[in-house]
Write a protein that holds these residues in place. Sequence first.
Motif, PDB file in Angstrom:
ATOM      1  N   VAL A   1      14.284  -0.425 -11.721  1.00  0.00           N
ATOM      2  CA  VAL A   1      15.014  -1.522 -12.369  1.00  0.00           C
ATOM      3  C   VAL A   1      16.024  -0.881 -13.313  1.00  0.00           C
ATOM      4  N   GLN A   2      17.161  -1.515 -13.426  1.00  0.00           N
ATOM      5  CA  GLN A   2      18.251  -0.964 -14.243  1.00  0.00           C
ATOM      6  C   GLN A   2      18.237  -1.520 -15.656  1.00  0.00           C
ATOM      7  N   ASP A   3      17.590  -2.643 -15.846  1.00  0.00           N
ATOM      8  CA  ASP A   3      17.487  -3.274 -17.172  1.00  0.00           C
ATOM      9  C   ASP A   3      16.376  -4.316 -17.089  1.00  0.00           C
ATOM     10  N   PRO A   4      15.961  -4.882 -18.234  1.00  0.00           N
ATOM     11  CA  PRO A   4      14.779  -5.772 -18.224  1.00  0.00           C
ATOM     12  C   PRO A   4      14.966  -7.057 -17.420  1.00  0.00           C
ATOM     13  N   HIS A   5      16.218  -7.350 -17.030  1.00  0.00           N
ATOM     14  CA  HIS A   5      16.448  -8.642 -16.390  1.00  0.00           C
ATOM     15  C   HIS A   5      16.797  -8.525 -14.912  1.00  0.00           C
ATOM     16  N   SER A   6      16.817  -7.307 -14.400  1.00  0.00           N
ATOM     17  CA  SER A   6      17.199  -7.110 -13.001  1.00  0.00           C
ATOM     18  C   SER A   6      15.966  -6.856 -12.153  1.00  0.00           C
ATOM     19  N   PRO A   7      16.061  -7.204 -10.863  1.00  0.00           N
ATOM     20  CA  PRO A   7      14.919  -6.945  -9.978  1.00  0.00           C
ATOM     21  C   PRO A   7      14.857  -5.470  -9.592  1.00  0.00           C
ATOM     22  N   LEU A   8      13.709  -5.076  -9.087  1.00  0.00           N
ATOM     23  CA  LEU A   8      13.563  -3.740  -8.514  1.00  0.00           C
ATOM     24  C   LEU A   8      14.512  -3.605  -7.326  1.00  0.00           C
ATOM     25  N   ALA A   9      15.130  -2.439  -7.201  1.00  0.00           N
ATOM     26  CA  ALA A   9      16.064  -2.217  -6.099  1.00  0.00           C
ATOM     27  C   ALA A   9      16.040  -0.735  -5.743  1.00  0.00           C
TER      28      ALA A   9
ATOM     29  N   PHE B   1     -17.095  10.971  -9.172  1.00  0.00           N
ATOM     30  CA  PHE B   1     -18.171   9.970  -9.203  1.00  0.00           C
ATOM     31  C   PHE B   1     -17.926   8.919  -8.121  1.00  0.00           C
ATOM     32  N   CYS B   2     -16.682   8.484  -8.004  1.00  0.00           N
ATOM     33  CA  CYS B   2     -16.342   7.462  -7.004  1.00  0.00           C
ATOM     34  C   CYS B   2     -16.591   7.975  -5.586  1.00  0.00           C
ATOM     35  N   ALA B   3     -16.246   9.240  -5.345  1.00  0.00           N
ATOM     36  CA  ALA B   3     -16.470   9.808  -4.013  1.00  0.00           C
ATOM     37  C   ALA B   3     -17.964   9.847  -3.712  1.00  0.00           C
ATOM     38  N   GLU B   4     -18.740  10.212  -4.738  1.00  0.00           N
ATOM     39  CA  GLU B   4     -20.187  10.338  -4.554  1.00  0.00           C
ATOM     40  C   GLU B   4     -20.851   8.977  -4.349  1.00  0.00           C
ATOM     41  N   HIS B   5     -20.332   7.956  -5.027  1.00  0.00           N
ATOM     42  CA  HIS B   5     -20.971   6.637  -4.986  1.00  0.00           C
ATOM     43  C   HIS B   5     -20.188   5.624  -4.160  1.00  0.00           C
ATOM     44  N   ASN B   6     -19.193   6.110  -3.423  1.00  0.00           N
ATOM     45  CA  ASN B   6     -18.422   5.258  -2.527  1.00  0.00           C
ATOM     46  C   ASN B   6     -17.803   4.055  -3.247  1.00  0.00           C
ATOM     47  N   ILE B   7     -17.142   4.346  -4.347  1.00  0.00           N
ATOM     48  CA  ILE B   7     -16.490   3.303  -5.140  1.00  0.00           C
ATOM     49  C   ILE B   7     -14.975   3.441  -5.006  1.00  0.00           C
ATOM     50  N   VAL B   8     -14.331   2.343  -4.655  1.00  0.00           N
ATOM     51  CA  VAL B   8     -12.864   2.276  -4.677  1.00  0.00           C
ATOM     52  C   VAL B   8     -12.479   0.908  -5.235  1.00  0.00           C
ATOM     53  N   SER B   9     -11.190   0.693  -5.368  1.00  0.00           N
ATOM     54  CA  SER B   9     -10.703  -0.618  -5.791  1.00  0.00           C
ATOM     55  C   SER B   9     -10.618  -1.558  -4.601  1.00  0.00           C
ATOM     56  N   ASP B  10     -10.698  -2.846  -4.896  1.00  0.00           N
ATOM     57  CA  ASP B  10     -10.411  -3.858  -3.876  1.00  0.00           C
ATOM     58  C   ASP B  10      -8.904  -4.088  -3.906  1.00  0.00           C
ATOM     59  N   ILE B  11      -8.263  -3.881  -2.797  1.00  0.00           N
ATOM     60  CA  ILE B  11      -6.799  -3.906  -2.823  1.00  0.00           C
ATOM     61  C   ILE B  11      -6.195  -4.801  -1.756  1.00  0.00           C
ATOM     62  N   GLU B  12      -4.918  -5.098  -1.981  1.00  0.00           N
ATOM     63  CA  GLU B  12      -4.094  -5.738  -0.954  1.00  0.00           C
ATOM     64  C   GLU B  12      -2.894  -4.831  -0.751  1.00  0.00           C
ATOM     65  N   LEU B  13      -2.759  -4.309   0.452  1.00  0.00           N
ATOM     66  CA  LEU B  13      -1.686  -3.355   0.733  1.00  0.00           C
ATOM     67  C   LEU B  13      -0.396  -4.117   1.023  1.00  0.00           C
ATOM     68  N   ILE B  14       0.686  -3.699   0.389  1.00  0.00           N
ATOM     69  CA  ILE B  14       1.969  -4.398   0.568  1.00  0.00           C
ATOM     70  C   ILE B  14       3.079  -3.388   0.870  1.00  0.00           C
ATOM     71  N   PRO B  15       4.127  -3.859   1.539  1.00  0.00           N
ATOM     72  CA  PRO B  15       5.298  -2.990   1.704  1.00  0.00           C
ATOM     73  C   PRO B  15       6.118  -2.971   0.412  1.00  0.00           C
ATOM     74  N   MET B  16       6.882  -1.921   0.243  1.00  0.00           N
ATOM     75  CA  MET B  16       7.690  -1.734  -0.967  1.00  0.00           C
ATOM     76  C   MET B  16       8.563  -2.954  -1.255  1.00  0.00           C
ATOM     77  N   GLN B  17       9.075  -3.559  -0.187  1.00  0.00           N
ATOM     78  CA  GLN B  17      10.024  -4.656  -0.357  1.00  0.00           C
ATOM     79  C   GLN B  17       9.385  -5.920  -0.952  1.00  0.00           C
ATOM     80  N   ASP B  18       8.074  -5.975  -0.960  1.00  0.00           N
ATOM     81  CA  ASP B  18       7.382  -7.181  -1.441  1.00  0.00           C
ATOM     82  C   ASP B  18       6.915  -7.075  -2.888  1.00  0.00           C
ATOM     83  N   VAL B  19       7.339  -6.052  -3.605  1.00  0.00           N
ATOM     84  CA  VAL B  19       6.774  -5.855  -4.940  1.00  0.00           C
ATOM     85  C   VAL B  19       7.111  -7.000  -5.892  1.00  0.00           C
ATOM     86  N   GLU B  20       8.340  -7.504  -5.803  1.00  0.00           N
ATOM     87  CA  GLU B  20       8.694  -8.606  -6.713  1.00  0.00           C
ATOM     88  C   GLU B  20       7.800  -9.823  -6.467  1.00  0.00           C
ATOM     89  N   THR B  21       7.533 -10.108  -5.216  1.00  0.00           N
ATOM     90  CA  THR B  21       6.610 -11.207  -4.888  1.00  0.00           C
ATOM     91  C   THR B  21       5.213 -10.889  -5.413  1.00  0.00           C
TER      92      THR B  21
END
Lengths: 347, 347
Positions: A9-17, A306-326
């Motif tokens: 972002v170029q300033d606080p009011h512009s979208p990611l580009a 610890f996470c590797a040992e106990h099989n802990i990860v985050s619950d996530i939703e994978l998105i493409p770069m273009q969808d970040v603003e959404t």
Amino acid sequence: MIDVKGYAVQDPHSPLAPFQFERREVGPHDVQFDILYCGVCHSDLHQIRDEWGGSIFPMVPGHEIVGRVTAVGDHVNKFKVGDLAGVGCLVDSCRHCANCEDGLEQYCFNGASQTYNGREQDKKTPTYGGYSNLIVVHEDFVLHVSDKLDLAAVAPLLCAGITTYSPLRHWKVGAGHKVAVLGLGGLGHMAVKFAAAFGAEVTMLSTSPSKEEDAKRLGAHKFVLTSDPEQVKAVTGYFDFTIDTVSAPHDYNMYLGLLKTNGVHICVGAPPTPTEVLGFNLIGGRKSIAGSMIGGLPETQEMLDFCAEHNIVSDIELIPMQDVETAYERMLKGDVRYRFVIDMSTL
Amino acid sequence: MIDVKGYAVQDPHSPLAPFQFERREVGPHDVQFDILYCGVCHSDLHQIRDEWGGSIFPMVPGHEIVGRVTAVGDHVNKFKVGDLAGVGCLVDSCRHCANCEDGLEQYCFNGASQTYNGREQDKKTPTYGGYSNLIVVHEDFVLHVSDKLDLAAVAPLLCAGITTYSPLRHWKVGAGHKVAVLGLGGLGHMAVKFAAAFGAEVTMLSTSPSKEEDAKRLGAHKFVLTSDPEQVKAVTGYFDFTIDTVSAPHDYNMYLGLLKTNGVHICVGAPPTPTEVLGFNLIGGRKSIAGSMIGGLPETQEMLDFCAEHNIVSDIELIPMQDVETAYERMLKGDVRYRFVIDMSTL
């Protein structure tokens, strides 16, 4: 210099580009890696919009970064090409103050270098984060990542994970403790997983009945609807610790009443405005309000192991770069379970 | 019933005046003693004027009480006639909750009986304090007082003393720690004495340059004038603990900046209005704001024994009963070094 592609972002009011920039050549102690995934943290939005003040533009956000090493400096001995690697909220610190010597680089007296929206230790060169195709970081600030875990779901461990793991470890939370988790988002869902993994009884506190099922699936033993006075009353003086992940302004006083004698209300979310605290609510039960910020490098590695040992990860939703603003819009509405992660192959 | 002479206020707007009332006959586990001295605590004034709400009138204030035993019940085995005795802020508690069993009667889940402006465990009978010629208390809530110390100067230990001793012990303050004491009054001067006795480096924080000489006489190693930005800047990130004895509204945020990483700001004064706390000031250094309230019976006895062993008492000004109203006025102006104690022979 190395050419890098990213989003800024170029300033606080512009979208990611899309944004072209340069990173330094790989130095003797540097690790260069291709970024495969980068988590979307609520603080990305706070900083893009300059809600905490002092933001540096243009800004390439992202501090939950995982990828694969493509080059290492001559003196690097911790990583080799092809290794998985992670970078969290810090890319450097003074390395000689008492906190750095104690592995608490996040509290570096001379100011750690934030992964983005910060400056290198020369206090001039701006840092650019993980919404980009590659990064170059001193090996001491690069973490080892296990290949046993889903790599995309590991990314949020670098901020949301360590931010909740660290206070639970610092206050030695474990079996026999009753822990309340306030807020079921990116941080909160990791707090539930870790507190449960450490053996504590975990209660999710929420204003939203719809969170109950998910909280329990994540490992919570109990659920308290904080909009119901009867349910709140039933847990008066009940908890040893509260992990407060809420970064919106809120009143701590009600939650202090839910703590036992000697209970600690631990803030890992940072409301931008001050909160009113009534001294009697602390004094009448030797209670504390504490804060905790991410974690140091040794503890971050410990957490990943610890996470590797106990099989802990985050619950996530994978998105493409273009969808970040959404994704930002949905994040503001709490419409994500529980962390967006950018698939950087879409850049 | 036993006839008692004392001083009481009839409502929040009337002055203290002579008052006749009754105390219970000495029961099997009760100790009766003639009150020789009673300290004047700032909280006496807060409660007389109903500044904390819920005051019970008529009110006989006073919870820093020492005297000599005149009668004991048939089953009393801790005291005999002629012993010195003390009573602090509590005269009873439920005795069976987890906190009572841990000797933390001040945090009794079912509500301890305050020495005055409270009710006995029947939740009906009002309690009357030490501005009176005698008192009858269950032996478990009566403390042993050494004859080695100036008895009048022992009286304030029962509130001002234990209120500062207890948090210093709970947080294990000792050699190697840097402790700031905020406010040099009844509580503050005891905090300085105890923290120094425990081996800590003690710094008095004050807005008044005139306090420096006295603070150092009491045992402070350093003095910081908090109205001087340069002096404040020099102790940024310096202290392990702050003992905050100020009960007037004040801003905690400046003081949080003076704490080291992991530092704890401990409130023993209780401002009647909420204080604004900025979460970042806690998070950026894993700092805490905590509260602590007087101390339990075992710890109060430990404190009195420690004082006898180390020759520690309060700095007092002895006054006749008739001068208490004047003493209140002077106390509000900070014109007392550091505790008024009523000579009860003047009643």
